[in-house]
Design a protein around this motif. Sequence first.
Motif, PDB file in Angstrom:
ATOM      1  N   SER A   1       0.841  -1.179   0.000  1.00 53.46           N
ATOM      2  CA  SER A   1       0.000   0.000   0.000  1.00 53.46           C
ATOM      3  C   SER A   1       0.886   1.243   0.000  1.00 53.46           C
ATOM      4  CB  SER A   1      -0.910   0.014   1.230  1.00 53.46           C
ATOM      5  OG  SER A   1      -1.568   1.265   1.327  1.00 53.46           O
TER       6      SER A   1
ATOM      7  N   SER B   1      -1.541  -1.671  -3.746  1.00 56.75           N
ATOM      8  CA  SER B   1      -2.848  -2.004  -3.218  1.00 56.75           C
ATOM      9  C   SER B   1      -3.690  -0.756  -3.240  1.00 56.75           C
ATOM     10  CB  SER B   1      -2.707  -2.511  -1.774  1.00 56.75           C
ATOM     11  OG  SER B   1      -3.978  -2.671  -1.185  1.00 56.75           O
TER      12      SER B   1
ATOM     13  N   SER C   1      -6.177   1.558   1.734  1.00 59.02           N
ATOM     14  CA  SER C   1      -5.257   2.373   2.526  1.00 59.02           C
ATOM     15  C   SER C   1      -4.967   1.746   3.847  1.00 59.02           C
ATOM     16  CB  SER C   1      -5.811   3.768   2.721  1.00 59.02           C
ATOM     17  OG  SER C   1      -7.099   3.713   3.239  1.00 59.02           O
TER      18      SER C   1
END
Length: 123
Positions: A2, A120, A123
């Motif tokens: 992420s 990704s 979050s």
Amino acid sequence: MSGLKAWDHSLTALRRFTDLDRTYRTSLCNGGLVHPPAADGPVDLALVLTEPQLMGPLTGHGLDRIDHTGDPTVPTTLMSVLGEPDPGFAVVTLLNLTARDRPRACSAGGPGVILAAWGSSSS
């Protein structure tokens, strides 16, 4: 990975594999994981280990029985920015990364290759 979770983290790790006679340097900076050539310079964590020993720090078992210097929280920080795989995510194309391309200072230390960035959508 992420990129949103990783954005505020900056770290560099060096892994010297005694069984492979190879050294790898990895930096997390600007939401991207960069794998520049192994070079001298400051790192947050340096490991001297065998390839099978690498699974310990990556699976949360710490650095027991691994020769290391530096910040022992680096593997935990790195693992904390990994998200669940998103099969619909467009994979980042590998590209050369130079200091000119970086939006802010990184400790990556020279040209490298982006391994993962914005991996990704969560979050």
